[in-house]
Write a protein that holds these residues in place. Structure first.
Motif, PDB file in Angstrom:
ATOM      1  N   ALA A  81      -1.077  -2.224   2.127  1.00 16.54           N
ATOM      2  CA  ALA A  81      -0.697  -0.836   2.413  1.00 16.54           C
ATOM      3  C   ALA A  81      -1.288  -0.367   3.741  1.00 16.54           C
ATOM      4  N   THR A 128       3.598  -2.280  -7.147  1.00 14.31           N
ATOM      5  CA  THR A 128       3.121  -0.965  -7.553  1.00 14.31           C
ATOM      6  C   THR A 128       3.457  -0.726  -9.018  1.00 14.31           C
ATOM      7  N   ARG A 161       1.046   3.803  -8.202  1.00 19.53           N
ATOM      8  CA  ARG A 161      -0.138   3.404  -7.463  1.00 19.53           C
ATOM      9  C   ARG A 161      -0.274   1.883  -7.469  1.00 19.53           C
ATOM     10  N   PHE A 217      -8.264   2.421  -5.170  1.00 26.30           N
ATOM     11  CA  PHE A 217      -7.596   3.638  -4.725  1.00 26.30           C
ATOM     12  C   PHE A 217      -8.460   4.330  -3.667  1.00 26.30           C
ATOM     13  N   GLU A 222      -1.323   6.211  -0.244  1.00 27.46           N
ATOM     14  CA  GLU A 222      -0.606   5.931  -1.487  1.00 27.46           C
ATOM     15  C   GLU A 222       0.820   5.455  -1.163  1.00 27.46           C
ATOM     16  N   PRO A 223       1.419   4.615  -2.025  1.00 30.32           N
ATOM     17  CA  PRO A 223       2.788   4.152  -1.759  1.00 30.32           C
ATOM     18  C   PRO A 223       3.789   5.279  -1.527  1.00 30.32           C
ATOM     19  N   ASP A 224       3.700   6.383  -2.284  1.00 33.79           N
ATOM     20  CA  ASP A 224       4.661   7.467  -2.065  1.00 33.79           C
ATOM     21  C   ASP A 224       4.432   8.155  -0.722  1.00 33.79           C
ATOM     22  N   GLU A 225       3.180   8.182  -0.240  1.00 32.20           N
ATOM     23  CA  GLU A 225       2.910   8.742   1.086  1.00 32.20           C
ATOM     24  C   GLU A 225       3.495   7.863   2.180  1.00 32.20           C
ATOM     25  N   GLU A 262     -12.217   2.962  -7.611  1.00 33.85           N
ATOM     26  CA  GLU A 262     -12.485   3.417  -6.247  1.00 33.85           C
ATOM     27  C   GLU A 262     -13.840   2.873  -5.811  1.00 33.85           C
TER      28      GLU A 262
END
Length: 540
Positions: free
Chosen positions: A229, A271, A276, A285, A290-293, A515
């Motif tokens: 990513a 994903t 996520r 994380f 993020e993938p959607d971002e 995280e």
């Protein structure tokens, strides 16, 4: 020192990593403090990039990796926290947050402090990797409308010159791509012969590295969804830059849309339904966008939409991962090499591990990553026992050691896939324990239907103990009936998943590391293979 382990590690390095490490230690003289070249005027608008979380609370508190710290003295830029936290301090990722444009004044003051308290070539902040990220972040911020101080613009030229003589050939991988990206950014943002030289050198590095680092299925060759990513965002930024400065037709940059499309498709396949990333190798994380971002960023750049796969099997064979999907269930399977032979630093001993979601809920997971560096927690998190796979004789399937080293490596073989509308089956084996007495081979078969997942494990060859572990997401409640052959998982939405085991199994305390700096209590199911095959089934 364990000489055998050391030799098993270094014999796979590229020659340029060896001479590059030696060259990296040689003093390179003083920084070049000549005035900066003229600024180049953009020919098109900069498109809003992927956002970052705010990390700065004025006047002097910064928070990275779930750890806050105050930077009030010049020496605070260099110590008081571990190296990764300090690297983050020098990145200036916070300039991409919404708060940066809304409240620029305290951030301008922080940049001014950095300039005065981190003189050229002195300290952690001038290492090649943080220098690369800072160059890009300052330029992106200015293009987005942030009032970058004039002294920072002068410093950017000094930083670019310094970086150009310290490319991370000893590391390669994502570090060298970050160096290349920074040179291209500086070479576009400035103009003139010197800037053109930076740009050409950065583009040459990209032309050399991208065909090797981005595999034919679009996956980044270090095989970490998190780093994938990061690299995907890098390429989106480069496309944005090329368009803003009228250079989108240059070689390498011209090919970016197609390469980005392949990377987006790979990330969509890796994903979970919750949107996520999955946790294979170093992954957590809060580090990458993020993938959607990233998808929203791609849309702003007018790139066609990419969706998660809907077919029963998406086989990312060059990378070695598989995505199975039937009904509400998605299983992600690691049948991959642990990474490039010469660059396994972000690898875990996770061969033939997998993750499972039912609906939007993660059920079976890998352990995640909460620390870097060299210490017992890092060793634990890279170990086979922290992943949903089989551990033999208390050893790791690949010889992970120190913070980022690997000696022996597991190799996957005998991969087969069978699929119909109502059932998908994947089988594979690996030889990561071939060095043990009896040369044991772990074989695993996953069978997914619309309402169940069956995992069959076998070990060929004599072993003292082989333990299959299934790590559960922290929101999953796990119980076992007396005898340990069956039990129930309760998902966050109240759904119940029945599990059965052909051998006695135990529910054990566990932790998930979603995280950096964060460890969350959870549970795992552990069962011992006593000679025969172990069959573990989950029904919902």
């Amino acid at each position: 020192m364990n000489l055998g382990r050391f030799m098993r590690t270094v014999r796979r390095l590229k020659p340029e990593q060896v001479w590059g490490r030696a060259a990296h230690l040689i003093p390179r003289g003083r920084p070049d403090l000549r005035p900066a070249p003229r600024r180049r005027a953009p020919t098109a608008a900069w498109v809003t990039a992927a956002p970052k979380a705010a990390a700065f609370t004025p006047p002097a508190t910064l928070r990275f990796l779930n750890e806050a710290g105050d930077v009030v003295r010049p020496q605070d830029w260099q110590g008081g926290h571990d190296l990764l936290w300090l690297y983050n301090l020098h990145y200036f990722d916070d300039l991409a947050s919404s708060e940066a444009l809304a409240a620029p004044a305290p951030r301008v003051a922080l940049i001014d402090r950095w300039l005065s308290e981190n003189p050229p070539a002195a300290g952690i902040g001038w290492a090649p990797y943080p220098t690369s990220l800072r160059i890009v972040n300052w330029i992106k911020a200015q293009l987005a409308g942030f009032p970058l101080p004039a002294a920072a613009a002068e410093s950017l030229a000094v930083q670019a010159r310094w970086l150009a003589g310290r490319l991370e050939r000893h590391l390669l991988g994502n570090h060298l791509l970050a160096n290349a990206k920074a040179l291209v950014f500086a070479g576009c943002w400035f103009e003139g012969a010197e800037a053109d030289g930076w740009r050409r050198r950065g583009l040459a590095l990209l032309a050399e590295q991208l065909p090797e680092q981005i595999l034919p299925d679009g996956g980044h060759f270090e095989r970490s969804p998190m780093y994938h990513a990061i690299i995907e965002e890098d390429l989106l930024d480069l496309l944005n830059l090329a368009r803003a400065f009228g250079m989108a037709d240059e070689p390498v940059l011209r090919d970016l849309p197609g390469r980005i499309a392949a990377m987006r498709a790979w990330l969509a396949a890796m994903t979970h339904p919750d949107g996520r990333i999955s946790f294979f190798n170093d992954a957590a994380f809060g580090i990458a966008a993020e993938p959607d971002e990233l998808e929203a960023y791609a849309a702003r750049l007018r790139l066609p939409a990419v969706q998660q796969p809907t077919e029963p099997v998406a086989a990312l064979r060059p990378s070695g991962y598989l995505r199975l999907r039937l009904g509400e269930a998605v299983a992600l399977i690691d049948a991959a090499p642990i990474g490039p032979d010469y660059l396994p630093g972000h690898a875990h001993a996770d061969t033939l591990s997998f993750e499972l979601s039912i609906g939007a809920a993660r059920v079976i997971v890998n352990g995640g990553t909460s620390v870097y560096g060299d210490g017992p927690q890092r060793q634990l998190e890279r170990a086979t026992a922290s992943h949903s796979t089989v551990e033999i004789d208390g050893e790791n399937s690949s010889e992970v050691w120190a913070g980022f080293r690997v000696g022996r490596r597991a190799r996957v073989r005998d991969l087969t896939v069978e699929a119909s509308e109502d059932e998908v089956s994947v089988s594979a084996a690996h030889d990561g324990y071939r060095w043990r007495r009896g040369r044991p081979i772990h074989r695993r078969r996953w069978t997914l239907t619309r309402s169940s997942l069956t995992v069959r494990d076998e070990v060929d060859g004599a072993v003292r103990a082989a333990i299959a572990r299934f790590h559960f997401a922290p929101q999953v409640e796990a119980t076992a009936e007396p005898g340990g052959r069956r039990g129930v998982l309760v998902l966050p939405d109240g759904r119940r998943v029945a599990w059965t085991s052909s051998a006695p199994a135990r529910i054990e305390a566990d932790e998930w590391r979603p995280e950096f700096g964060l460890r969350t209590p959870s549970h795992q199911l552990a069962a011992r293979l006593d000679g025969a095959a172990l069959e573990t089934r989950f029904d919902w």
